[in-house]
Design a protein around this motif. Structure first.
Motif, short mmCIF file in Angstrom:
data_model
loop_
_atom_site.label_atom_id
_atom_site.label_comp_id
_atom_site.label_asym_id
_atom_site.label_seq_id
_atom_site.Cartn_x
_atom_site.Cartn_y
_atom_site.Cartn_z
N PHE A 130 0.11 -6.49 1.61
CA PHE A 130 0.18 -5.22 2.34
C PHE A 130 0.78 -5.40 3.73
N LEU A 131 0.79 -6.63 4.25
CA LEU A 131 1.39 -6.89 5.56
C LEU A 131 2.88 -7.20 5.44
N TYR A 132 3.30 -7.62 4.26
CA TYR A 132 4.70 -8.01 4.05
C TYR A 132 5.25 -7.32 2.80
N PRO A 155 -8.17 -9.63 6.69
CA PRO A 155 -9.26 -8.66 6.51
C PRO A 155 -9.44 -7.74 7.70
N ASP A 156 -9.29 -8.28 8.92
CA ASP A 156 -9.41 -7.44 10.11
C ASP A 156 -8.28 -6.42 10.18
N ARG A 157 -7.10 -6.85 9.83
CA ARG A 157 -5.96 -5.93 9.89
C ARG A 157 -6.08 -4.84 8.82
N LEU A 158 -6.67 -5.20 7.70
CA LEU A 158 -6.92 -4.19 6.66
C LEU A 158 -7.95 -3.17 7.16
N GLU A 159 -8.98 -3.66 7.85
CA GLU A 159 -9.98 -2.74 8.39
C GLU A 159 -9.37 -1.83 9.45
N ASN A 160 -8.46 -2.39 10.25
CA ASN A 160 -7.77 -1.55 11.25
C ASN A 160 -6.98 -0.45 10.57
N LEU A 161 -6.29 -0.82 9.47
CA LEU A 161 -5.52 0.19 8.73
C LEU A 161 -6.44 1.27 8.17
N GLY A 170 -10.64 5.92 7.14
CA GLY A 170 -11.49 5.21 6.18
C GLY A 170 -11.14 5.46 4.72
N CYS A 171 -9.92 5.93 4.44
CA CYS A 171 -9.54 6.16 3.05
C CYS A 171 -9.43 4.83 2.30
N ASP A 172 -9.71 4.87 0.99
CA ASP A 172 -9.68 3.64 0.19
C ASP A 172 -8.27 3.16 -0.08
N ALA A 173 -7.33 4.08 -0.20
CA ALA A 173 -5.95 3.69 -0.47
C ALA A 173 -5.03 4.77 0.11
N VAL A 174 -3.90 4.36 0.62
CA VAL A 174 -2.96 5.30 1.25
C VAL A 174 -1.56 5.01 0.71
N PHE A 175 -0.85 6.07 0.34
CA PHE A 175 0.52 5.96 -0.19
C PHE A 175 1.43 6.78 0.71
N ARG A 176 2.52 6.19 1.15
CA ARG A 176 3.48 6.89 1.99
C ARG A 176 4.65 7.36 1.13
N VAL A 177 4.93 8.67 1.18
CA VAL A 177 6.00 9.22 0.35
C VAL A 177 7.33 9.06 1.08
N ASP A 178 8.30 8.43 0.41
CA ASP A 178 9.63 8.25 0.99
C ASP A 178 10.65 9.20 0.37
N GLN A 179 10.42 9.56 -0.89
CA GLN A 179 11.42 10.34 -1.61
C GLN A 179 10.70 11.23 -2.62
N VAL A 180 11.18 12.48 -2.76
CA VAL A 180 10.55 13.41 -3.70
C VAL A 180 11.60 13.94 -4.67
N GLN A 181 11.29 13.88 -5.94
CA GLN A 181 12.18 14.44 -6.95
C GLN A 181 11.36 15.36 -7.85
N PHE A 201 -12.65 0.59 -3.09
CA PHE A 201 -12.88 0.01 -1.76
C PHE A 201 -13.06 -1.50 -1.83
N ILE A 202 -12.95 -2.07 -3.01
CA ILE A 202 -12.97 -3.53 -3.13
C ILE A 202 -11.52 -4.00 -3.22
N TYR A 203 -11.13 -4.89 -2.32
CA TYR A 203 -9.75 -5.33 -2.25
C TYR A 203 -9.63 -6.81 -2.61
N PRO A 204 -8.44 -7.25 -3.02
CA PRO A 204 -8.22 -8.67 -3.25
C PRO A 204 -8.52 -9.47 -1.98
N GLY A 205 -9.25 -10.56 -2.13
CA GLY A 205 -9.62 -11.38 -0.98
C GLY A 205 -11.01 -11.11 -0.46
N ASP A 206 -11.61 -9.98 -0.87
CA ASP A 206 -12.99 -9.68 -0.44
C ASP A 206 -13.96 -10.70 -1.01
N ILE A 207 -15.01 -10.96 -0.27
CA ILE A 207 -16.09 -11.80 -0.80
C ILE A 207 -17.30 -10.89 -0.99
N LEU A 208 -17.69 -10.71 -2.24
CA LEU A 208 -18.82 -9.83 -2.56
C LEU A 208 -20.11 -10.63 -2.48
#
Lengths: 193, 208
Positions: free
Chosen positions: A48-50, A83-89, A95-106, B192-199
């Motif tokens: 997710f960082l790269y 893990p810290d950077r993921l928490e920052n995101l 606090g959403c579980d997953a986020v998707f950024r839309v680049d193109q719509v068809q 909310f469980i991601y790869p790399g997490d330690i449960l």
């Protein structure tokens, strides 16, 4: 006399975890700048960082992967801070579980009396989007509940979109506006956190 | 025909084909419990292997690609196994001091939703799965799982657990022990469980 050759199909032990790093059958191994392999499980932790991007060059698709420019020590450092950077995101996205950024719509017409389908192409910033799940499309500050009919191109062996890989979400277009720059989020069980 | 052996370390009877028996150097069998004592130092891992057979005429006589499990215990002697026992115990103590006082700890490799064939070419989503490795301790599927998120703790419960013993096909199991590759199956969504997490796994009585 028949002769049998047995060859292991991996690139050796992973530079971080030591498990065999294989590229076949969705192994997802990346070879780092110091020629050390990084197995798919370790790649998944920091992908997710790269994110991987593709561009057209002379009628050929070129894949750009920033991860291959790192060496083993840099990857170890990144893994410590991931893990810290993921928490920052997560904090930056309410606090959403997953986020998707839309680049193109068809818009895809599927039949004369059928509901058209919106194809949202973009990147999951983090988390995972699976086929058949419910999500929320945020368009100009308004939330629209959507159902993911299909997810394509994000993962080799499953119909899911992984963080860092470009993928396409297919949603029914009935009464749902979408434009590049929108986000699709999965809220999940945030109320319990 | 299933042959049975006596474990070299404890003398317990083990079956040849149960997939859980480890073999030391010189084919000395080791039961699952005895092997699990040092799995924290020597975990199993899998890779792909290609087999290519060439006939005497130089023609391709068949090729095959399959998963193989790499077991570091296969290169160890009985003396080395006995020497590894205290080393494994010290690593276990150090990890427990680092991670905390949970019953077991599970490192997540991947989280995904399974798909199933609903007939007529339709594929529908099924259970949510979290795959990974037990890095410390052992636990059962009934135990409570804690996910720590920056000062907050989320408690979830798995519906079942599966072990990967042979190949890549998981088999339902009542427990997952140290060093084993396993899959936790959830009926509810756990995005909310991601790869790399330690449960952190806590016992049933410690349910929050």
């Amino acid at each position: 006399m028949a002769e049998t050759m047995v060859v292991r199909m991996d690139l050796g032990p992973c530079a971080v975890c030591g498990r065999p790093a294989f590229t076949v059958y969705g192994g997802g191994t990346v070879v780092l700048a110091d020629q050390a392999p990084l197995c798919g499980n370790c790649v998944r932790r920091i992908r997710f960082l790269y994110p991987v991007s593709q561009r057209m060059q002379r009628d050929m698709w070129i894949t750009d992967d920033a991860l291959v420019k790192l060496n083993t020590e840099e990857v170890r450092e990144v893994m410590k801070t991931a893990p810290d950077r993921l928490e920052n995101l997560r904090d930056a996205n309410d606090g959403c579980d997953a986020v998707f950024r839309v680049d193109q719509v068809q818009t895809e017409k599927t039949g004369l009396f059928r509901i058209p389908v919106l194809r949202l192409k973009g990147y999951p910033l983090y988390g995972r989007f699976n086929m058949g799940e419910d999500a929320v499309l945020i368009h100009e500050g308004t939330a629209y509940p959507v159902h993911l009919d299909d997810v394509a191109g994000g993962s080799l062996l499953s119909r899911a979109g992984e963080a860092g890989y470009e993928c396409t979400l297919k949603i029914p277009a009935k009464g749902i506006p979408a434009s590049p720059g929108d986000t699709v989020v999965k809220t999940g069980r945030q109320e319990k956190l | 025909m299933n042959r049975t052996f006596a474990c070299t370390a404890c003398g317990r009877t083990v079956r040849e084909d149960d997939g859980e028996t480890a073999y030391l150097k010189d084919d000395l069998p080791l039961c699952r419990e005895c092997a699990a004592k040092i799995r924290i130092l020597y975990p199993r891992s899998f890779t792909w292997q290609s087999t290519y057979t060439e006939s005497s005429d130089g023609f391709d006589a068949g090729s095959d690609e399959r998963t193989v499990w790499v077991d570091p215990l296969a290169d160890m002697t009985m003396e080395e196994y006995r020497e590894a026992l205290p080393a494994a115990e010290s690593v276990r103590e150090r990890m427990r001091a680092e991670l905390g006082g949970g019953k077991a700890y599970f490192r997540v490799d991947d989280n995904k939703r399974r798909l199933k064939n609903a007939g007529k070419g339709r594929i529908v989503p099924s259970d949510y799965t979290v795959s990974g490795t037990v890095i410390l301790g052992s636990f059962t599927a009934e135990d409570t799982i804690r996910v720590h998120r920056r000062g907050k703790t989320l408690t979830v419960k798995a519906d079942s657990a599966e072990r990967i013993i042979k190949g890549l096909v998981p088999k339902p199991s009542e427990f997952l022990d140290e060093g084993c590759h396993g899959i936790l199956v959830f009926k509810e969504d756990v995005p909310f469980i991601y790869p790399g997490d330690i449960l952190e796994i806590c016992g049933q009585e410690e349910t929050v």
